[in-house]
Design a protein around this motif. Structure first.
Motif, PDB file in Angstrom:
ATOM      1  N   MET A 137       0.839  -1.198   0.000  1.00 52.23           N
ATOM      2  CA  MET A 137       0.000   0.000   0.000  1.00 52.23           C
ATOM      3  C   MET A 137       0.882   1.258   0.000  1.00 52.23           C
ATOM      4  O   MET A 137       1.786   1.363   0.815  1.00 52.23           O
ATOM      5  CB  MET A 137      -0.890  -0.016   1.245  1.00 52.23           C
ATOM      6  CG  MET A 137      -2.018   0.974   1.144  1.00 52.23           C
ATOM      7  SD  MET A 137      -3.114   0.914   2.593  1.00 52.23           S
ATOM      8  CE  MET A 137      -1.986   1.347   3.914  1.00 52.23           C
ATOM      9  N   LEU A 138       0.595   2.158  -0.917  1.00 49.14           N
ATOM     10  CA  LEU A 138       1.494   3.303  -1.076  1.00 49.14           C
ATOM     11  C   LEU A 138       1.140   4.501  -0.201  1.00 49.14           C
ATOM     12  O   LEU A 138       1.970   5.372   0.031  1.00 49.14           O
ATOM     13  CB  LEU A 138       1.525   3.737  -2.548  1.00 49.14           C
ATOM     14  CG  LEU A 138       2.187   2.750  -3.507  1.00 49.14           C
ATOM     15  CD1 LEU A 138       2.058   3.242  -4.938  1.00 49.14           C
ATOM     16  CD2 LEU A 138       3.643   2.517  -3.169  1.00 49.14           C
ATOM     17  N   ARG A 139      -0.074   4.601   0.241  1.00 50.63           N
ATOM     18  CA  ARG A 139      -0.519   5.670   1.149  1.00 50.63           C
ATOM     19  C   ARG A 139      -0.372   7.087   0.580  1.00 50.63           C
ATOM     20  O   ARG A 139      -0.238   8.053   1.320  1.00 50.63           O
ATOM     21  CB  ARG A 139       0.269   5.616   2.465  1.00 50.63           C
ATOM     22  CG  ARG A 139       0.223   4.283   3.204  1.00 50.63           C
ATOM     23  CD  ARG A 139       1.018   4.466   4.487  1.00 50.63           C
ATOM     24  NE  ARG A 139       1.114   3.290   5.303  1.00 50.63           N
ATOM     25  CZ  ARG A 139       2.081   2.386   5.175  1.00 50.63           C
ATOM     26  NH1 ARG A 139       2.993   2.525   4.259  1.00 50.63           N
ATOM     27  NH2 ARG A 139       2.128   1.357   5.977  1.00 50.63           N
ATOM     28  N   LEU A 140      -0.352   7.206  -0.752  1.00 49.37           N
ATOM     29  CA  LEU A 140      -0.282   8.547  -1.344  1.00 49.37           C
ATOM     30  C   LEU A 140      -1.590   9.296  -1.068  1.00 49.37           C
ATOM     31  O   LEU A 140      -2.649   8.688  -1.017  1.00 49.37           O
ATOM     32  CB  LEU A 140      -0.057   8.447  -2.855  1.00 49.37           C
ATOM     33  CG  LEU A 140       1.347   8.037  -3.288  1.00 49.37           C
ATOM     34  CD1 LEU A 140       1.341   7.623  -4.750  1.00 49.37           C
ATOM     35  CD2 LEU A 140       2.351   9.151  -3.045  1.00 49.37           C
ATOM     36  N   ALA A 141      -1.492  10.623  -0.938  1.00 52.05           N
ATOM     37  CA  ALA A 141      -2.694  11.420  -0.647  1.00 52.05           C
ATOM     38  C   ALA A 141      -3.350  11.955  -1.924  1.00 52.05           C
ATOM     39  O   ALA A 141      -4.371  12.624  -1.858  1.00 52.05           O
ATOM     40  CB  ALA A 141      -2.334  12.567   0.293  1.00 52.05           C
ATOM     41  N   SER A 142      -2.728  11.692  -3.078  1.00 51.99           N
ATOM     42  CA  SER A 142      -3.361  12.088  -4.339  1.00 51.99           C
ATOM     43  C   SER A 142      -2.964  11.108  -5.431  1.00 51.99           C
ATOM     44  O   SER A 142      -1.989  10.377  -5.285  1.00 51.99           O
ATOM     45  CB  SER A 142      -2.932  13.509  -4.747  1.00 51.99           C
ATOM     46  OG  SER A 142      -1.570  13.516  -5.123  1.00 51.99           O
ATOM     47  N   LEU A 190       3.134  10.432   9.019  1.00 49.38           N
ATOM     48  CA  LEU A 190       3.116   9.987   7.619  1.00 49.38           C
ATOM     49  C   LEU A 190       1.950  10.639   6.871  1.00 49.38           C
ATOM     50  O   LEU A 190       2.086  11.056   5.721  1.00 49.38           O
ATOM     51  CB  LEU A 190       3.001   8.456   7.561  1.00 49.38           C
ATOM     52  CG  LEU A 190       3.009   7.817   6.160  1.00 49.38           C
ATOM     53  CD1 LEU A 190       4.289   8.154   5.405  1.00 49.38           C
ATOM     54  CD2 LEU A 190       2.849   6.303   6.255  1.00 49.38           C
ATOM     55  N   GLN A 191       0.817  10.750   7.532  1.00 49.56           N
ATOM     56  CA  GLN A 191      -0.339  11.389   6.896  1.00 49.56           C
ATOM     57  C   GLN A 191      -0.049  12.842   6.544  1.00 49.56           C
ATOM     58  O   GLN A 191      -0.396  13.310   5.462  1.00 49.56           O
ATOM     59  CB  GLN A 191      -1.544  11.321   7.838  1.00 49.56           C
ATOM     60  CG  GLN A 191      -2.175   9.948   7.841  1.00 49.56           C
ATOM     61  CD  GLN A 191      -3.510   9.944   8.581  1.00 49.56           C
ATOM     62  OE1 GLN A 191      -4.114  10.987   8.788  1.00 49.56           O
ATOM     63  NE2 GLN A 191      -3.946   8.765   8.978  1.00 49.56           N
ATOM     64  N   SER A 192       0.606  13.567   7.466  1.00 53.18           N
ATOM     65  CA  SER A 192       0.938  14.981   7.201  1.00 53.18           C
ATOM     66  C   SER A 192       1.935  15.092   6.062  1.00 53.18           C
ATOM     67  O   SER A 192       1.811  15.968   5.197  1.00 53.18           O
ATOM     68  CB  SER A 192       1.556  15.638   8.436  1.00 53.18           C
ATOM     69  OG  SER A 192       0.779  15.403   9.556  1.00 53.18           O
ATOM     70  N   GLU A 214       3.153  16.244   0.437  1.00 53.44           N
ATOM     71  CA  GLU A 214       3.679  15.762  -0.846  1.00 53.44           C
ATOM     72  C   GLU A 214       2.659  15.971  -1.962  1.00 53.44           C
ATOM     73  O   GLU A 214       3.003  16.392  -3.070  1.00 53.44           O
ATOM     74  CB  GLU A 214       4.038  14.272  -0.720  1.00 53.44           C
ATOM     75  CG  GLU A 214       4.883  13.728  -1.864  1.00 53.44           C
ATOM     76  CD  GLU A 214       4.082  13.223  -3.062  1.00 53.44           C
ATOM     77  OE1 GLU A 214       4.690  13.018  -4.126  1.00 53.44           O
ATOM     78  OE2 GLU A 214       2.861  13.031  -2.956  1.00 53.44           O
ATOM     79  N   ALA A 215       1.389  15.705  -1.652  1.00 50.83           N
ATOM     80  CA  ALA A 215       0.329  15.882  -2.655  1.00 50.83           C
ATOM     81  C   ALA A 215       0.220  17.358  -3.073  1.00 50.83           C
ATOM     82  O   ALA A 215      -0.005  17.661  -4.248  1.00 50.83           O
ATOM     83  CB  ALA A 215      -0.990  15.379  -2.093  1.00 50.83           C
TER      84      ALA A 215
END
Ligand SMILES: [Fe+2]
Ligand SMILES: [Fe+2]
Length: 195
Positions: free
Chosen positions: A1-6, A171-173, A178-179
């Protein structure tokens, strides 16, 4: 799972494969930089023994990727030249806090974010290249698995040094940041820009 925000749009990859020399030269530089980033960690944090061997292995893999990309360039008559780096990494690192241990955590999570975005975009490139340059499509497809593993590795290593709950929260922040960096990146070809 990459967990990218976008999520990167498919048309980014379709546009990027129109300029293979730019794409491959950037790819070669990025692989070399990924190796250097891992080695820099090993030197910066010699007391964190848990980092040493996994990052040594990661750096070796990135150098193998570097050589694979160089070979692909040579086969296509593309020269490895200097290239103005994108502002992506620099802007991403703006989230790094100045004091330890937050600095270590933030840097590791920025590396995790870079690996995730590279992985996501290489998958899109591999699909976009199918039928245009199948050998190159295979090369990108082959890199995807390693970059996903590198993403996980940076997160897992961070959790061995910092409280896992804090790692997940931060990590979420970092992924949100990053997005935003990607969304406001200049419009030019390449793995870390927009189109
Ligand atoms: Fe790589
Ligand atoms: Fe990687």
């Amino acid at each position: 799972m990459l967990r990218l925000a976008s999520e990167t749009e498919v048309r980014w990859a379709e546009a990027s494969v129109d300029d293979l020399p730019y794409l491959l030269v950037e790819q070669a530089h990025l692989e070399k930089k990924a190796a250097a980033a891992a080695i820099a960690f090993m030197f910066r944090y010699p007391d964190h023994l848990v980092l040493q061997e996994p990052l040594s292995e990661l750096a070796r893999e990135e150098l193998e990727h570097f050589e694979l990309v160089l070979a692909a360039m040579r086969a296509r008559g593309i020269e490895f030249v200097r290239q103005r780096p994108s502002t992506y990494a620099q802007r991403l690192l703006e989230i790094v806090r100045p004091t330890e241990p937050e600095k270590l955590l933030d840097q590791m999570l920025c590396n995790a974010a870079v690996e995730a975005r590279s992985c996501e975009r290489m998958m899109l490139l591999s699909r976009a290249l199918r039928g245009i340059d199948d050998e190159l499509a295979d090369l990108y497809h082959g890199l995807v698995g390693s970059e996903a593993r590198h993403h996980e590795l940076y997160v897992d290593l961070a959790k061995r040094i910092v409280d896992p709950a804090e790692v997940e929260q931060r990590l979420q922040s970092v992924m949100q940041h990053e997005a935003e960096v990607v969304a406001t990146a200049p419009s030019s070809p390449g793995l870390h820009n927009q189109r």
